[in-house]
Design an enzyme around this catalytic site. Sequence first.
Site, PDB file in Angstrom:
ATOM      1  N   ASN A 168      43.731  40.379  38.993  1.00  0.00           N
ATOM      2  CA  ASN A 168      44.743  40.494  40.043  1.00  0.00           C
ATOM      3  C   ASN A 168      46.095  39.938  39.638  1.00  0.00           C
ATOM      4  O   ASN A 168      47.070  40.086  40.370  1.00  0.00           O
ATOM      5  CB  ASN A 168      44.239  39.859  41.346  1.00  0.00           C
ATOM      6  CG  ASN A 168      43.092  40.674  41.933  1.00  0.00           C
ATOM      7  OD1 ASN A 168      42.860  41.819  41.520  1.00  0.00           O
ATOM      8  ND2 ASN A 168      42.357  40.088  42.838  1.00  0.00           N
TER       9      ASN A 168
ATOM     10  N   ARG B 225      44.531  50.707  44.478  1.00  0.00           N
ATOM     11  CA  ARG B 225      45.414  50.175  45.517  1.00  0.00           C
ATOM     12  C   ARG B 225      46.585  49.409  44.918  1.00  0.00           C
ATOM     13  O   ARG B 225      47.727  49.546  45.361  1.00  0.00           O
ATOM     14  CB  ARG B 225      44.622  49.259  46.435  1.00  0.00           C
ATOM     15  CG  ARG B 225      45.466  48.510  47.403  1.00  0.00           C
ATOM     16  CD  ARG B 225      44.677  47.588  48.287  1.00  0.00           C
ATOM     17  NE  ARG B 225      45.589  46.851  49.133  1.00  0.00           N
ATOM     18  CZ  ARG B 225      46.237  47.373  50.163  1.00  0.00           C
ATOM     19  NH1 ARG B 225      46.057  48.647  50.460  1.00  0.00           N
ATOM     20  NH2 ARG B 225      47.076  46.648  50.876  1.00  0.00           N
TER      21      ARG B 225
ATOM     22  N   CYS C 203      39.458  51.474  51.802  1.00  0.00           N
ATOM     23  CA  CYS C 203      38.364  51.408  50.828  1.00  0.00           C
ATOM     24  C   CYS C 203      37.163  50.834  51.567  1.00  0.00           C
ATOM     25  O   CYS C 203      37.202  50.614  52.775  1.00  0.00           O
ATOM     26  CB  CYS C 203      38.759  50.518  49.642  1.00  0.00           C
ATOM     27  SG  CYS C 203      38.889  48.802  50.102  1.00  0.00           S
TER      28      CYS C 203
ATOM     29  N   ASP D 202      37.255  36.899  47.890  1.00  0.00           N
ATOM     30  CA  ASP D 202      36.618  37.579  46.760  1.00  0.00           C
ATOM     31  C   ASP D 202      35.378  36.845  46.262  1.00  0.00           C
ATOM     32  O   ASP D 202      34.611  37.401  45.475  1.00  0.00           O
ATOM     33  CB  ASP D 202      37.617  37.740  45.593  1.00  0.00           C
ATOM     34  CG  ASP D 202      38.764  38.657  45.965  1.00  0.00           C
ATOM     35  OD1 ASP D 202      39.776  38.652  45.247  1.00  0.00           O
ATOM     36  OD2 ASP D 202      38.661  39.346  46.997  1.00  0.00           O
TER      37      ASP D 202
ATOM     38  N   VAL E 152      39.312  37.653  56.347  1.00  0.00           N
ATOM     39  CA  VAL E 152      40.424  38.350  55.685  1.00  0.00           C
ATOM     40  C   VAL E 152      40.295  39.859  55.795  1.00  0.00           C
ATOM     41  O   VAL E 152      41.255  40.548  56.142  1.00  0.00           O
ATOM     42  CB  VAL E 152      40.536  37.912  54.200  1.00  0.00           C
ATOM     43  CG1 VAL E 152      41.624  38.689  53.481  1.00  0.00           C
ATOM     44  CG2 VAL E 152      40.784  36.407  54.114  1.00  0.00           C
TER      45      VAL E 152
ATOM     46  N   ARG F 261      35.358  48.105  37.195  1.00  0.00           N
ATOM     47  CA  ARG F 261      36.771  48.099  37.587  1.00  0.00           C
ATOM     48  C   ARG F 261      37.314  46.669  37.546  1.00  0.00           C
ATOM     49  O   ARG F 261      38.482  46.450  37.284  1.00  0.00           O
ATOM     50  CB  ARG F 261      36.936  48.637  39.011  1.00  0.00           C
ATOM     51  CG  ARG F 261      36.598  50.095  39.170  1.00  0.00           C
ATOM     52  CD  ARG F 261      36.974  50.577  40.536  1.00  0.00           C
ATOM     53  NE  ARG F 261      38.365  50.255  40.868  1.00  0.00           N
ATOM     54  CZ  ARG F 261      38.953  50.615  41.985  1.00  0.00           C
ATOM     55  NH1 ARG F 261      38.283  51.288  42.905  1.00  0.00           N
ATOM     56  NH2 ARG F 261      40.209  50.297  42.229  1.00  0.00           N
TER      57      ARG F 261
END
Length: 464
Positions: A45, A114, A138, A331, A353, A423
């Site tokens: 990220n 995204r 998603c 996450d 979130v 990914r």
Amino acid sequence: MEGRLINPSSGLPDAKLSPVADSSVLQIWGGHPLHGHVRISGAKNSALVIMAGTLLCSGDCHIRNVPLLVDVDRMGQVLSALGVSVQRNGDILDINASNITSSKAPYELVTQLRASFFAIGPILARLGVAQMPLPGGCAIGARPVDLHVRGLQAMGAEVQIEHGICNAYVPGKNRRLKGAKIYLDIPSVGATETLMMAATLAEGETIIENAAREPEVVDLANFCIAMGAKIQGAGTSTITIDGVPKLHSIDYTIIPDRIEAGTFLVAGAITRSDILLSPVVPEHLVPVIAKLREIGVPIVEEAPDSLRLLPAERLVAADIETMPHPGFPTDMQAPFMALLAIAEGDSLINETVFENRLRHASELNRLGADIRVKGNTAFVRGVPLLSGAPVIGTDLRAAAALVVAGLAANGKTTIQGLRYLDRGYDRLDLKLLELGAKIQRLPAAGADPEVAPTTINPEASISS
Ligand code: EPZ
């Protein structure tokens, strides 16, 4: 992206080095402790948004510690479609956006990734015009971009959304964004990053209030500052940017991935292992380390950039509420649910979130967990042992949770949905294999979830 991953020794493109979002499956024989040292890759990220940030620079960007991920490949394809030169050699990316030939990002690429939407900020800042497909939702939620759009409008952009495309342009003869004071209703990571990037080349001062404080936002800010941007306050809720006319070439190294590190910590905890992780930045993992210690997992900071995880005698239940940084990271919620599934006692997990990020609960129950979901809350009743079964990953971190659970489950677990895993995790299965996990990646056709393969030796290394 030109030149798929080059094998440093042969100098030739090497398929084994290039991640593939394939339809293969993972087979794991659980119950084996892990041991040894695992190298943590660069942060996904950070890499994705810093790649978008190279659009701000009209020179060479040399970026190090880039993880080997399908999403990084995809972001490279988006940049190439805009006329940007992207060369990859191992974990180094050489990017040159001095000559952007298009302001229109390809629809099929942006809807798959995204993070590529964040490029609308730099494209507008450089060209004064951008056509960016809406990323769409998603598995984990609707993922709107209203905060990104409203912030760009506050900076003087005209934005129309039609046919799934966000058409933006900056009126006026110099087509330059103007600094503005922006309040984010939600401390959105992506919106903070999009607007911070746009503001680096805008005319005047921009203040972003209620900004996201994630380490990856700080990494992006440091990247931009190294290119000559004037940014203060990154990592706090108020970021101030003074626009400059141009940004220059740079050589930058991305921070380690705190979510990959957290995932390995949970994998070590659930298998009662003794493992060493580096490089890591311990202060990026404060909520994760605190929660693991609360559950009963000993963690030692052996060196400034490494963590040692030791076998827990008992794993005890703990409650989790996900929050924007510095709260507990969303996450990490799915991997922790796998760990709490075998902790002693009842745990409450509240996902605040994203609106649909508890889907892994049903797959964990297929492995023998006892989890009930009501709204955005999961009630986890610890069970003594999970049992292997065929399961499907529904999103990136859900797939990681199933891998973690499979490492502890009795018998064999077969996991589909690796296109999500590849990914966001850099060769997760290979790294686990090197830590002693009994894991292998098989083509989907080769894995018969009903019958243990007789011809395949679980000790064999993974054919990547
Ligand atoms: C980033 O997504 C990360 N992705 C996500 O990681 C991470 O889970 C998330 O931040 C939260 O930390 C990347 O950095 C590429 P948000 P982002 O905007 O920016 C709502 C992973 O697994 N929202 O902080 O999309 C949104 O719907 C991925 O690595 C709006 O309402 O997350 C969500 O409920 C998953 N309007 C909340 O804010 C907007 O304009 C937080 O989203 C933007 C967001």
